[in-house]
Design an enzyme around this catalytic site. Structure first.
Site, mmCIF file in Angstrom:
data_model
loop_
_atom_site.group_PDB
_atom_site.id
_atom_site.type_symbol
_atom_site.label_atom_id
_atom_site.label_comp_id
_atom_site.label_asym_id
_atom_site.label_seq_id
_atom_site.Cartn_x
_atom_site.Cartn_y
_atom_site.Cartn_z
ATOM 1 N N GLU A 82 0.838 -1.213 0.000
ATOM 2 C CA GLU A 82 0.000 0.000 0.000
ATOM 3 C C GLU A 82 0.868 1.255 0.000
ATOM 4 O O GLU A 82 1.810 1.383 0.796
ATOM 5 C CB GLU A 82 -0.913 -0.025 1.240
ATOM 6 C CG GLU A 82 -1.935 1.104 1.248
ATOM 7 C CD GLU A 82 -2.930 0.987 2.398
ATOM 8 O OE1 GLU A 82 -3.258 -0.146 2.823
ATOM 9 O OE2 GLU A 82 -3.375 2.040 2.888
ATOM 10 N N LYS A 259 -6.892 -1.115 11.720
ATOM 11 C CA LYS A 259 -6.299 -1.523 10.437
ATOM 12 C C LYS A 259 -5.134 -0.588 10.125
ATOM 13 O O LYS A 259 -4.093 -1.004 9.619
ATOM 14 C CB LYS A 259 -7.371 -1.485 9.344
ATOM 15 C CG LYS A 259 -6.944 -2.111 8.029
ATOM 16 C CD LYS A 259 -6.260 -1.154 7.085
ATOM 17 C CE LYS A 259 -5.929 -1.800 5.750
ATOM 18 N NZ LYS A 259 -5.186 -0.893 4.856
ATOM 19 N N ASP A 275 5.216 -14.304 11.753
ATOM 20 C CA ASP A 275 3.930 -14.930 11.443
ATOM 21 C C ASP A 275 2.866 -13.825 11.561
ATOM 22 O O ASP A 275 2.372 -13.526 12.650
ATOM 23 C CB ASP A 275 3.675 -16.069 12.445
ATOM 24 C CG ASP A 275 2.361 -16.778 12.190
ATOM 25 O OD1 ASP A 275 1.482 -16.211 11.510
ATOM 26 O OD2 ASP A 275 2.206 -17.908 12.686
ATOM 27 N N HIS A 373 -2.781 9.312 -1.105
ATOM 28 C CA HIS A 373 -2.946 8.027 -1.778
ATOM 29 C C HIS A 373 -3.009 8.200 -3.291
ATOM 30 O O HIS A 373 -2.443 7.426 -4.036
ATOM 31 C CB HIS A 373 -4.264 7.373 -1.334
ATOM 32 C CG HIS A 373 -4.087 6.505 -0.139
ATOM 33 N ND1 HIS A 373 -5.099 5.771 0.404
ATOM 34 C CD2 HIS A 373 -3.006 6.246 0.620
ATOM 35 C CE1 HIS A 373 -4.663 5.105 1.437
ATOM 36 N NE2 HIS A 373 -3.388 5.378 1.596
HETATM 37 C C1 MEV Z 1 -5.867 2.817 5.282
HETATM 38 O O1 MEV Z 1 -5.052 1.755 4.887
HETATM 39 C C2 MEV Z 1 -5.845 3.003 6.773
HETATM 40 C C3 MEV Z 1 -6.801 4.062 7.311
HETATM 41 O O2 MEV Z 1 -8.119 3.780 6.883
HETATM 42 C C4 MEV Z 1 -6.701 4.019 8.815
HETATM 43 C C5 MEV Z 1 -7.711 4.880 9.529
HETATM 44 O O3 MEV Z 1 -8.799 5.132 8.986
HETATM 45 O O4 MEV Z 1 -7.406 5.281 10.669
HETATM 46 C C6 MEV Z 1 -6.459 5.411 6.797
#
Ligand code: MEV
Length: 417
Positions: A82, A259, A275, A373
């Site tokens: 990413e 995430k 792992d 992004h």
């Molecule tokens: C994207 O890979 C991760 C985010 O969605 C994390 C978040 O929303 O805090 C930007």
């Protein structure tokens, strides 16, 4: 002492980047060759690792700069597909440096093995197991001479009773100090090794003998201060804290928030051969430890109005065993990190998770996540559309400006040019 705050690392070409990493980590010519080999392992090496191999698949390996953790500077290898993740981690680390960087600490590495006993009178079996715990620990430790020699290994036996629809089960748990290993293999070996004796003692039937991936006895905790002026002032601090409270109170947001934490954690876990499934599984379970899924980090402000972040997360990682000592490129990544123990590696990974979370929230409360992004996404699209290097900048800028990033648009712009 080596300094990881390298200016404009992203603007350097590959050779310049090699030189910086080489001198920072004292890499050998051989290490550089391995880096230059694009990260592959040979077919034979891959064929020995897993089954039915037909090839290998590589991912980008980048270096996060600026990290200072417990007073030591690190260049941190991150493997991730990413865009923006590595830049975001480096940026956060740069801001955190102003107040000393990340202060992290790690538990000892205790792994938990579970042995399930069915068809058993759990009430009468429990004291029998506890009485035999010395004998059971000795037997478990006979399965790992290495851990025993280091004074590590199986340390404690506990029992718990589970009332299920199928009747009562006895679960015997083995607490094992696995030292610098991730420890899954040794834990499973010990569980399997003591199972027959447990059957004999309890008169029950042993079913599962396996480690628990819920690694609550190997936590990493830490904190960092992000200067209010550097991040855009009091309002941004307050907005980030609001963003955190959103995650703390809503699982739909918390999963995304975490995430973002895992973006950093998994990238370092990848580069060091960990792992990653174990880390993901335990992290999300830990996020639910209070009964509802919430944030793995906490955010508040200090007396000066600066933003303070904290992370607490299980960290089942190792620097011996697994592929960390086998995969040529992972060995080089380990050398770049210069880690001496699994605990140190855990601290680094935790710090990157916190940094990543900071950067994501900062972007979300200000310009949004798409701007950063989009540029890299546009570049990827341009490359896959066959845009040559000398037209890249123009095609990418136009697609981003127009908010239309697609293969067809890239091809159209290329034609116009
Ligand atoms: C994207 O890979 C991760 C985010 O969605 C994390 C978040 O929303 O805090 C930007």
């Amino acid at each position: 002492m080596a300094d990881s705050s390298i200016k404009k690392f992203h603007e350097k070409n590959r050779d310049e980047r090699f030189k910086i990493v080489e001198s920072f980590a004292r890499l050998s010519k051989e290490d550089i060759k391995i880096l230059q080999s694009n990260g592959g392992i040979s077919f034979d090496e891959a064929d020995h690792m897993v089954e039915n191999v037909v090839g290998t698949l590589s991912l980008p390996l980048g270096i996060a700069t600026n990290f200072k953790i417990n007073g030591k500077d690190y260049l941190i290898p991150m493997v991730i597909e990413e865009s923006s993740i590595i830049a975001a981690a480096s940026k956060a680390a740069k801001i955190a440096r102003k107040h000393g960087g990340f202060v992290m600490k790690s538990d000892e590495s205790y792994s938990i093995g579970q042995i399930q006993i069915v068809d058993v009178n759990a009430k009468s079996a429990t004291p029998k197991v506890m009485k035999a715990s010395g004998k059971l620990l000795k037997l478990a430790n006979s399965k790992s001479k290495t851990l025993s020699k280091m004074g590590k290994g199986a340390k404690k036996i506990t029992c718990k009773t589970l009332k299920t629809k199928l009747g009562t089960m006895l679960i015997v748990e083995l607490l094992i100090d696995v030292g610098d290993a991730m420890g899954a293999n040794v834990t499973n070996t010990m569980c399997e090794g003591i199972a027959p004796l447990i059957e004999e003692i309890t008169g029950g039937r042993v079913l599962l003998r396996i480690l628990s991936n819920y690694s609550t006895r190997r936590l990493v905790k830490g904190t960092a201060v992000f200067d209010k002026e550097e991040i855009g002032g009091r309002q941004v601090v307050s907005d980030i804290i609001h963003a955190y409270h959103f995650a703390e109170n809503d699982p739909y947001r918390a999963v995304t928030h975490n995430k973002g934490v895992m973006n950093g954690i998994i990238a370092v876990a990848n580069s060091t051969g960990q792992d990653t499934r174990a880390i993901e599984a335990t992290s999300h379970a830990y996020a639910s430890k209070n009964g509802n899924y919430a944030s793995l980090t906490r955010w508040k402000k200090d007396k000066q109005g600066n933003l303070v972040g904290e992370i607490e997360i299980p960290m089942p990682v190792g620097i011996v065993g697994g592929i960390s000592n086998v995969h040529p490129l992972i060995k080089v990544c380990m050398k770049i990190l210069g880690v001496k123990s699994a605990k140190e590696l855990g601290c680094i990974i935790g710090a990157v998770g916190l940094a990543q979370n900071f950067s994501a929230m900062r972007a979300l409360v200000s310009e949004g996540i798409q701007k950063g992004h989009m540029k890299l996404h546009a570049k990827n699209i341009a490359i896959s559309s066959g845009v040559p290097k000398n037209k890249m900048h123009e095609v990418v800028s136009r697609m981003v400006r127009e908010g239309n990033v697609s293969v067809s648009r890239a091809k159209e712009i290329l034609k116009e040019l």
